[in-house]
Motif scaffolding. Structure first.
Motif, PDB file in Angstrom:
ATOM      1  N   LEU A  50      11.205 -11.730   9.356  1.00 10.16           N
ATOM      2  CA  LEU A  50      12.508 -11.062   9.278  1.00 10.16           C
ATOM      3  C   LEU A  50      12.450 -10.093   8.116  1.00 10.16           C
ATOM      4  N   MET A  51      12.635  -8.805   8.401  1.00 14.44           N
ATOM      5  CA  MET A  51      12.541  -7.764   7.385  1.00 14.44           C
ATOM      6  C   MET A  51      13.894  -7.089   7.203  1.00 14.44           C
ATOM      7  N   MET A  52      14.435  -7.131   5.969  1.00 11.15           N
ATOM      8  CA  MET A  52      15.678  -6.424   5.647  1.00 11.15           C
ATOM      9  C   MET A  52      15.329  -4.979   5.288  1.00 11.15           C
ATOM     10  N   ASP A  53      15.560  -4.072   6.224  1.00  8.45           N
ATOM     11  CA  ASP A  53      15.115  -2.685   6.062  1.00  8.45           C
ATOM     12  C   ASP A  53      16.270  -1.821   5.558  1.00  8.45           C
ATOM     13  N   ILE A  54      16.394  -1.733   4.248  1.00  8.08           N
ATOM     14  CA  ILE A  54      17.490  -0.986   3.636  1.00  8.08           C
ATOM     15  C   ILE A  54      17.311   0.521   3.825  1.00  8.08           C
ATOM     16  N   LYS A  55      16.088   1.011   3.644  1.00  7.84           N
ATOM     17  CA  LYS A  55      15.848   2.461   3.665  1.00  7.84           C
ATOM     18  C   LYS A  55      15.532   2.988   5.066  1.00  7.84           C
ATOM     19  N   GLY A  56      15.293   2.111   6.017  1.00  5.93           N
ATOM     20  CA  GLY A  56      15.050   2.546   7.388  1.00  5.93           C
ATOM     21  C   GLY A  56      13.661   3.105   7.634  1.00  5.93           C
ATOM     22  N   ASP A  57      12.669   2.701   6.821  1.00  7.26           N
ATOM     23  CA  ASP A  57      11.332   3.289   6.958  1.00  7.26           C
ATOM     24  C   ASP A  57      10.281   2.272   7.396  1.00  7.26           C
ATOM     25  N   PHE A  58      10.724   1.210   8.072  1.00  3.76           N
ATOM     26  CA  PHE A  58       9.803   0.139   8.439  1.00  3.76           C
ATOM     27  C   PHE A  58       9.568   0.038   9.949  1.00  3.76           C
ATOM     28  N   SER A  59      10.357   0.773  10.727  1.00  3.07           N
ATOM     29  CA  SER A  59      10.367   0.557  12.182  1.00  3.07           C
ATOM     30  C   SER A  59       9.072   0.958  12.882  1.00  3.07           C
ATOM     31  N   GLY A  60       8.249   1.787  12.251  1.00  3.29           N
ATOM     32  CA  GLY A  60       7.012   2.248  12.888  1.00  3.29           C
ATOM     33  C   GLY A  60       6.039   1.143  13.254  1.00  3.29           C
ATOM     34  N   ILE A  61       6.267  -0.055  12.732  1.00  4.92           N
ATOM     35  CA  ILE A  61       5.378  -1.191  13.023  1.00  4.92           C
ATOM     36  C   ILE A  61       5.380  -1.531  14.517  1.00  4.92           C
ATOM     37  N   ALA A  62       6.373  -1.025  15.249  1.00  2.14           N
ATOM     38  CA  ALA A  62       6.445  -1.292  16.689  1.00  2.14           C
ATOM     39  C   ALA A  62       5.453  -0.451  17.491  1.00  2.14           C
ATOM     40  N   LYS A  63       4.875   0.588  16.853  1.00  2.66           N
ATOM     41  CA  LYS A  63       3.965   1.488  17.562  1.00  2.66           C
ATOM     42  C   LYS A  63       2.577   1.478  16.920  1.00  2.66           C
ATOM     43  N   GLU A  64       1.571   1.704  17.741  1.00  9.92           N
ATOM     44  CA  GLU A  64       0.185   1.713  17.270  1.00  9.92           C
ATOM     45  C   GLU A  64      -0.054   2.857  16.286  1.00  9.92           C
ATOM     46  N   GLY A  65      -0.829   2.580  15.236  1.00  8.16           N
ATOM     47  CA  GLY A  65      -1.126   3.593  14.233  1.00  8.16           C
ATOM     48  C   GLY A  65      -2.219   4.550  14.692  1.00  8.16           C
ATOM     49  N   GLU A  66      -2.606   5.408  13.763  1.00  4.73           N
ATOM     50  CA  GLU A  66      -3.646   6.405  14.050  1.00  4.73           C
ATOM     51  C   GLU A  66      -4.653   6.395  12.907  1.00  4.73           C
ATOM     52  N   GLU A  67      -5.913   6.248  13.248  1.00  4.63           N
ATOM     53  CA  GLU A  67      -6.941   6.229  12.197  1.00  4.63           C
ATOM     54  C   GLU A  67      -7.203   7.649  11.708  1.00  4.63           C
ATOM     55  N   LYS A  68      -7.080   7.820  10.396  1.00  7.60           N
ATOM     56  CA  LYS A  68      -7.277   9.134   9.775  1.00  7.60           C
ATOM     57  C   LYS A  68      -8.387   9.044   8.747  1.00  7.60           C
ATOM     58  N   PRO A  69      -8.968  10.176   8.343  1.00  5.73           N
ATOM     59  CA  PRO A  69     -10.098  10.140   7.408  1.00  5.73           C
ATOM     60  C   PRO A  69      -9.824   9.369   6.119  1.00  5.73           C
ATOM     61  N   PHE A  70      -8.623   9.515   5.553  1.00 10.79           N
ATOM     62  CA  PHE A  70      -8.363   8.818   4.292  1.00 10.79           C
ATOM     63  C   PHE A  70      -8.298   7.305   4.486  1.00 10.79           C
ATOM     64  N   ILE A  71      -7.903   6.865   5.697  1.00  9.01           N
ATOM     65  CA  ILE A  71      -7.877   5.430   5.994  1.00  9.01           C
ATOM     66  C   ILE A  71      -9.300   4.911   6.159  1.00  9.01           C
ATOM     67  N   THR A  72     -10.116   5.660   6.886  1.00 10.44           N
ATOM     68  CA  THR A  72     -11.514   5.271   7.082  1.00 10.44           C
ATOM     69  C   THR A  72     -12.233   5.174   5.741  1.00 10.44           C
ATOM     70  N   GLU A  73     -11.991   6.126   4.870  1.00  9.72           N
ATOM     71  CA  GLU A  73     -12.633   6.143   3.547  1.00  9.72           C
ATOM     72  C   GLU A  73     -12.173   4.951   2.701  1.00  9.72           C
ATOM     73  N   ARG A  74     -10.878   4.670   2.730  1.00  6.38           N
ATOM     74  CA  ARG A  74     -10.349   3.545   1.957  1.00  6.38           C
ATOM     75  C   ARG A  74     -10.973   2.230   2.405  1.00  6.38           C
ATOM     76  N   HIS A  75     -11.034   2.008   3.698  1.00  6.07           N
ATOM     77  CA  HIS A  75     -11.555   0.742   4.216  1.00  6.07           C
ATOM     78  C   HIS A  75     -13.069   0.623   4.008  1.00  6.07           C
ATOM     79  N   ALA A  76     -13.745   1.722   3.963  1.00  7.00           N
ATOM     80  CA  ALA A  76     -15.184   1.681   3.658  1.00  7.00           C
ATOM     81  C   ALA A  76     -15.412   1.224   2.220  1.00  7.00           C
ATOM     82  N   LYS A  77     -14.550   1.658   1.320  1.00 13.53           N
ATOM     83  CA  LYS A  77     -14.681   1.269  -0.089  1.00 13.53           C
ATOM     84  C   LYS A  77     -14.496  -0.232  -0.282  1.00 13.53           C
ATOM     85  N   ILE A  78     -13.557  -0.831   0.459  1.00 12.79           N
ATOM     86  CA  ILE A  78     -13.275  -2.264   0.262  1.00 12.79           C
ATOM     87  C   ILE A  78     -13.986  -3.131   1.300  1.00 12.79           C
ATOM     88  N   ASP A  79     -14.751  -2.467   2.202  1.00  7.85           N
ATOM     89  CA  ASP A  79     -15.559  -3.167   3.199  1.00  7.85           C
ATOM     90  C   ASP A  79     -14.710  -4.094   4.074  1.00  7.85           C
TER      91      ASP A  79
END
Length: 506
Positions: free
Chosen positions: A79-108
């Protein structure tokens, strides 16, 4: 052994758990993210509550998103109390972008995209699953604390509830309790005094004003039927994922009393209804309370005590509560002491008060030979945080500056059409959309007052008719006596008197 090797061993041992865990990200040393240093939280300890803090724009929302995604993946509802209204995107699939790929490579840590089952809830007129509760479900003690009443006023509220219970009059919404207050002050004053004792009109007036204040913050939309069933927060979808219930609160940011009223009533109901779980392997439900300072800033001392008590006790029911705020000092110390997980994003030091707050915040974290906590708090980048959790034995894990993993779902909000699509498919929207207004205290007292007024009116008419009849009788008698007096006068002959007398006898 080098400092980096010692740190690697330090983190590996400190975050090594036997059971299932949520992986938040990878550890950072001297500004560098290190592979194979996963910073984790055991599922078993998630009912020990937590804090997610940090300045605006440092990544708190994405951290909550990551946390919620993994909870859902383990079949744990959120249960998430969304005061600012910026949490709803969790209902849709994300998109892999270069900065995400780079971040996850760093932390393996492998990265994949995914969407998650979502229900959109509302306390107001926004589209979504309507949340309601009745006055009777609150009970006199909780309702009095929400109104911040003193002992005398709370005693009167208890009398009101007792009167309604004794006369089988449900208290469902605010118009019910306002009607009862008006009744015991006016039409039913004698009845109440005879059965329960004298009640001061100044006391009932104060209670009524506080109810109106609550009503003006939108509580009239919250109190009523049908009441929300907390079992509907615990659902799992057909793929085994826990539902993420997003309570959209964007339009009640300026109504903190309604927000705190809902939070307290929800926690109290969950505590009362959920069975004891003891030492379970994972929580039944995890609650995220965004902008938590909105609860505590407006809360009375008694309300804070009530929240603190529930936070202490509700973990035995398998419920984890996580407070999200900009500064940990926003959370009362009694509640802060109950929080097992702390995720601290960057703080900003613009003033002397800011620097003082940072030093106080640093003192809340375990001492580490690898970090100067007060310094690193101001140098963390976006999407980085200090983390300390509890291991499976309840012992705090080592402090770890962490590069947080990226969300698998969309890192943006839903469009209006996407919101409508979710609501149109929701079984709960249909279930709770109907507003029920059955006979309760308001209607029953109106009928009682109308009946009394009808009986009074009938009695008054009967008395008026009787008086008119008596007046007519008295008039006829007076006329008769007057005529007889005249007719018996010596000026009339005996024969005439006899005839007239017979006429009157007839």
């Amino acid at each position: 052994m080098s400092r980096k090797e010692k740190f690697f061993q330090h983190i590996s041992q400190g975050y090594s758990f036997k059971g299932e865990s949520i992986i938040l990200g990878g550890a950072i040393l001297d500004g560098e993210a290190l592979p194979n240093t996963a910073v984790k939280v055991p599922l078993k300890t998630l009912n020990r509550h937590g804090l997610i803090a940090g300045a605006t724009g440092t990544g708190k929302t994405k951290t909550i998103q990551v946390f919620s995604e993994q909870l859902s993946s383990f079949g744990i509802p959120v249960l998430m109390m969304d005061i600012k209204g910026d949490f709803s995107g969790i209902a849709k699939e994300g998109e892999e972008k270069p900065f995400i790929t780079e971040r996850h490579a760093k932390i393996d840590i492998p990265y994949s995209t995914s969407s998650f089952p979502v229900e959109l809830l509302t306390l107001s007129e926004q589209n979504g699953v309507r949340l309601r509760a009745t006055i009777s479900e609150f009970g006199p003690v909780l309702f009095s604390r929400i109104l911040n009443l003193n002992d005398t006023q709370a005693g009167v509220v208890s009398v009101i509830f007792k009167y309604c219970d004794d006369h089988k009059m449900p208290l469902l919404d605010l118009k019910d309790i306002k009607k009862v207050i008006n009744y015991i002050t006016e039409e039913g004053k004698d009845e109440i005094e005879e059965q329960y004792g004298k009640i001061s009109t100044s006391t009932t007036g104060t209670i009524l004003r506080k109810i109106i204040e609550l009503e003006q913050q939108g509580a009239d939309l919250f109190f009523g039927e049908m009441s929300f069933d907390i079992e509907d927060l615990m659902r799992i979808d057909e793929n085994g994922k826990g539902y993420i219930n997003i309570l959209r609160l964007t339009d009640i940011q300026d109504r903190p009393k309604l927000f705190s009223t809902f939070i307290l009533s929800l926690l109290a109901e969950i505590y009362q209804q959920m069975p004891e779980k003891g030492d379970s392997d994972q929580p039944e439900l995890v609650i995220f309370i965004d902008e938590a300072h909105l609860i505590f800033n407006e809360a009375s001392k008694t309300l804070l005590e009530q929240i603190e008590t529930i936070v202490k006790l509700i973990r035995s029911k398998g419920i984890g509560i996580y407070f999200i705020t900009q500064n940990p000092m926003d959370i009362p110390s009694g509640i802060l002491a109950q929080l097992g997980l702390k995720i601290q994003h960057a703080l900003r030091a613009f003033t002397a008060n800011d620097r003082k707050a940072i030093k106080q915040t640093a003192d809340n974290y375990p001492i580490s030979e690898y970090y100067k906590t007060d310094e690193i708090l101001t140098s963390l980048g976006i999407g980085e945080a200090l983390v300390t959790a509890l291991n499976e034995k309840g012992i705090p894990t080592p402090l770890a500056a962490t590069m947080m993993r990226a969300p698998m779902s969309r890192m943006d909000i839903l469009t209006e059409s996407e919101i409508q699509e979710i609501n149109s498919k929701s079984k709960l929207v249909k279930k709770y959309s109907e507003l029920i207004d059955r006979d309760s205290a308001y209607e029953m007292l109106n009928k009682k007052i109308a009946l009394v007024e009808k009986e009074t009116s009938l009695r008054e008419k009967t008395q008026e008719t009787q008086q008119q009849q008596n007046q007519s009788s008295d008039t006829a008698s007076a006329v008769g006596k007057s005529v007889l007096k005249v007719l018996t006068s010596a000026t009339f002959i005996r024969g005439a008197f006899g005839i007239l007398t017979k006429m009157f006898k007839k």
